[in-house]
Design a protein around this motif. Sequence first.
Motif, PDB file in Angstrom:
ATOM      1  N   ALA A 103       0.823  -1.232   0.000  1.00 45.69           N
ATOM      2  CA  ALA A 103       0.000   0.000   0.000  1.00 45.69           C
ATOM      3  C   ALA A 103       0.854   1.278   0.000  1.00 45.69           C
ATOM      4  CB  ALA A 103      -0.923  -0.022   1.214  1.00 45.69           C
ATOM      5  N   LEU A 104       2.130   1.151  -0.353  1.00 49.20           N
ATOM      6  CA  LEU A 104       3.066   2.258  -0.116  1.00 49.20           C
ATOM      7  C   LEU A 104       2.722   3.567  -0.823  1.00 49.20           C
ATOM      8  CD1 LEU A 104       5.379   2.516  -2.715  1.00 49.20           C
ATOM      9  CD2 LEU A 104       5.535   0.158  -1.981  1.00 49.20           C
ATOM     10  N   PHE A 105       2.169   3.514  -2.034  1.00 49.91           N
ATOM     11  CA  PHE A 105       1.908   4.767  -2.752  1.00 49.91           C
ATOM     12  C   PHE A 105       0.873   5.622  -2.010  1.00 49.91           C
ATOM     13  CE2 PHE A 105      -0.801   7.179  -5.654  1.00 49.91           C
ATOM     14  CZ  PHE A 105       0.121   8.118  -6.096  1.00 49.91           C
ATOM     15  N   ARG A 106      -0.267   5.022  -1.714  1.00 49.21           N
ATOM     16  CA  ARG A 106      -1.314   5.804  -1.024  1.00 49.21           C
ATOM     17  C   ARG A 106      -0.862   6.164   0.387  1.00 49.21           C
ATOM     18  NH1 ARG A 106      -7.054   3.180  -3.173  1.00 49.21           N
ATOM     19  NH2 ARG A 106      -6.311   2.861  -5.289  1.00 49.21           N
ATOM     20  N   GLU A 107      -0.049   5.288   0.970  1.00 43.93           N
ATOM     21  CA  GLU A 107       0.478   5.605   2.309  1.00 43.93           C
ATOM     22  C   GLU A 107       1.376   6.831   2.256  1.00 43.93           C
ATOM     23  OE1 GLU A 107       0.559   1.213   4.426  1.00 43.93           O
ATOM     24  OE2 GLU A 107       2.326   1.881   3.365  1.00 43.93           O
ATOM     25  N   LYS A 108       2.154   6.950   1.178  1.00 39.93           N
ATOM     26  CA  LYS A 108       3.028   8.132   1.103  1.00 39.93           C
ATOM     27  C   LYS A 108       2.188   9.390   0.873  1.00 39.93           C
ATOM     28  CE  LYS A 108       7.492   7.605  -0.006  1.00 39.93           C
ATOM     29  NZ  LYS A 108       8.757   7.508  -0.759  1.00 39.93           N
ATOM     30  N   VAL A 109       1.131   9.265   0.105  1.00 40.51           N
ATOM     31  CA  VAL A 109       0.258  10.429  -0.126  1.00 40.51           C
ATOM     32  C   VAL A 109      -0.348  10.911   1.199  1.00 40.51           C
ATOM     33  CG1 VAL A 109      -1.851  11.250  -1.245  1.00 40.51           C
ATOM     34  CG2 VAL A 109      -0.276   9.790  -2.512  1.00 40.51           C
ATOM     35  N   ILE A 110      -0.867   9.987   2.001  1.00 43.26           N
ATOM     36  CA  ILE A 110      -1.504  10.439   3.255  1.00 43.26           C
ATOM     37  C   ILE A 110      -0.467  10.877   4.287  1.00 43.26           C
ATOM     38  CG2 ILE A 110      -3.699   9.184   2.945  1.00 43.26           C
ATOM     39  CD1 ILE A 110      -2.606   7.182   5.117  1.00 43.26           C
ATOM     40  N   ALA A 111       0.749  10.330   4.185  1.00 40.81           N
ATOM     41  CA  ALA A 111       1.820  10.767   5.102  1.00 40.81           C
ATOM     42  C   ALA A 111       2.218  12.205   4.772  1.00 40.81           C
ATOM     43  CB  ALA A 111       3.022   9.837   4.993  1.00 40.81           C
ATOM     44  N   LYS A 112       2.360  12.500   3.483  1.00 35.67           N
ATOM     45  CA  LYS A 112       2.765  13.847   3.048  1.00 35.67           C
ATOM     46  C   LYS A 112       1.672  14.873   3.309  1.00 35.67           C
ATOM     47  CE  LYS A 112       6.757  13.274   0.636  1.00 35.67           C
ATOM     48  NZ  LYS A 112       8.006  13.987   0.896  1.00 35.67           N
ATOM     49  N   ALA A 113       0.419  14.418   3.284  1.00 36.40           N
ATOM     50  CA  ALA A 113      -0.712  15.352   3.440  1.00 36.40           C
ATOM     51  C   ALA A 113      -0.953  15.736   4.900  1.00 36.40           C
ATOM     52  CB  ALA A 113      -1.977  14.710   2.868  1.00 36.40           C
ATOM     53  N   ALA A 114      -0.285  15.038   5.825  1.00 33.33           N
ATOM     54  CA  ALA A 114      -0.605  15.225   7.254  1.00 33.33           C
ATOM     55  C   ALA A 114       0.376  16.165   7.951  1.00 33.33           C
ATOM     56  CB  ALA A 114      -0.590  13.861   7.950  1.00 33.33           C
ATOM     57  N   LYS A 115      -0.151  16.882   8.948  1.00 36.07           N
ATOM     58  CA  LYS A 115       0.722  17.752   9.757  1.00 36.07           C
ATOM     59  C   LYS A 115       1.650  16.911  10.616  1.00 36.07           C
ATOM     60  CE  LYS A 115      -2.787  21.301  10.198  1.00 36.07           C
ATOM     61  NZ  LYS A 115      -4.037  21.281  10.948  1.00 36.07           N
ATOM     62  N   GLU A 116       1.193  15.705  10.986  1.00 33.09           N
ATOM     63  CA  GLU A 116       2.003  14.849  11.849  1.00 33.09           C
ATOM     64  C   GLU A 116       1.900  13.394  11.380  1.00 33.09           C
ATOM     65  OE1 GLU A 116       0.742  14.649  15.981  1.00 33.09           O
ATOM     66  OE2 GLU A 116       2.817  14.339  16.602  1.00 33.09           O
ATOM     67  N   LEU A 117       3.047  12.705  11.363  1.00 34.75           N
ATOM     68  CA  LEU A 117       3.046  11.287  10.997  1.00 34.75           C
ATOM     69  C   LEU A 117       3.465  10.460  12.212  1.00 34.75           C
ATOM     70  CD1 LEU A 117       2.863   8.946   8.940  1.00 34.75           C
ATOM     71  CD2 LEU A 117       5.241   9.423   8.310  1.00 34.75           C
ATOM     72  N   ILE A 118       2.539   9.611  12.651  1.00 35.84           N
ATOM     73  CA  ILE A 118       2.816   8.721  13.788  1.00 35.84           C
ATOM     74  C   ILE A 118       2.886   7.281  13.273  1.00 35.84           C
ATOM     75  CG2 ILE A 118       1.997   7.876  16.029  1.00 35.84           C
ATOM     76  CD1 ILE A 118       0.483  10.493  16.383  1.00 35.84           C
ATOM     77  N   ILE A 119       3.979   6.597  13.606  1.00 31.62           N
ATOM     78  CA  ILE A 119       4.194   5.217  13.145  1.00 31.62           C
ATOM     79  C   ILE A 119       4.044   4.272  14.340  1.00 31.62           C
ATOM     80  CG2 ILE A 119       5.946   3.647  12.179  1.00 31.62           C
ATOM     81  CD1 ILE A 119       4.710   5.615  10.134  1.00 31.62           C
ATOM     82  N   ILE A 120       3.375   3.147  14.100  1.00 28.27           N
ATOM     83  CA  ILE A 120       3.145   2.174  15.181  1.00 28.27           C
ATOM     84  C   ILE A 120       3.762   0.833  14.787  1.00 28.27           C
ATOM     85  CG2 ILE A 120       1.166   3.230  16.301  1.00 28.27           C
ATOM     86  CD1 ILE A 120      -0.711   1.706  14.512  1.00 28.27           C
ATOM     87  N   VAL A 121       4.658   0.349  15.645  1.00 30.15           N
ATOM     88  CA  VAL A 121       5.362  -0.913  15.345  1.00 30.15           C
ATOM     89  C   VAL A 121       5.601  -1.733  16.610  1.00 30.15           C
ATOM     90  CG1 VAL A 121       6.617  -0.122  13.282  1.00 30.15           C
ATOM     91  CG2 VAL A 121       7.614   0.263  15.546  1.00 30.15           C
TER      92      VAL A 121
END
Length: 227
Positions: A103-121
């Motif tokens: 899902a990387l393409f759409r994930e990069k779009v929503i990551a770039k569109a956001a004021k903050e990117l939080i990753i959960i691992v």
Amino acid sequence: MLTEQDQLKKLVGQEAAHYIKDGMKIGLGSGSTVYWMIKMLGERVKEGLHIEGIPSSNQTAEWAKEFGVPLTDFSKVEGLDVTIDGADEVDGNLNLVKGGGGALFREKVIAKAAKELIIIVDESKVVEKLGDFPLPVEVLPFGWEMTAAKIKELGCELTVRSKDNEVYVTDNGNYILDCQFGKIENPEMLDQELIQIVGVVETGLFTNMTDKVIVGSKDKVSLLERK
Ligand SMILES: O=C[C@H](O)[C@H](O)[C@H](O)COP(=O)(O)O
């Protein structure tokens, strides 16, 4: 019965849902860790939380509908307050490898569109250097063999991703090349080199984008923040 790793995914997914405040527009990532975040968000929506999410995959959209998380799209909102997503690898500078689920393409779009990117691992994803996990690169089907040859010239072995003995096709109708570069010394430079190759749609390298990483380990949840 959840595996130990799945329990950690559940823990951080649920934790991340508590970062969401009333009125937020949220980027909804993809994958099995995000699943728990969406489920918990659904519970918060039932309790009265008002939010809207933009999903990064058809699977995420289905989960959001199942759990009652309202969805929107980029024709209706100008940006996102926060995006929450999983990752396949996270390094000490919070650079990421993503795209294990395609899902990387759409994930990069929503990551770039956001004021903050939080990753959960879960803790198994935290590494010193990226590269043990083969880097997913989304490419156009037309002439993908030529695109693959150009990528190989950058110094990797690669395979075209398949599923059930067929070439795997992304939600965008493209292919994924899983590229084994070994340890990636300079993720930003590699990302730039890859994206310039004709036929490459997007890479799974997410550099200088992450604000926070919530990491689940056996006895605690810890927070890594951008320096
Ligand atoms: O394309 C998939 C995404 O990048 C996922 O966020 C990533 O693969 C992590 O997935 P999971 O949480 O299932 O390990």
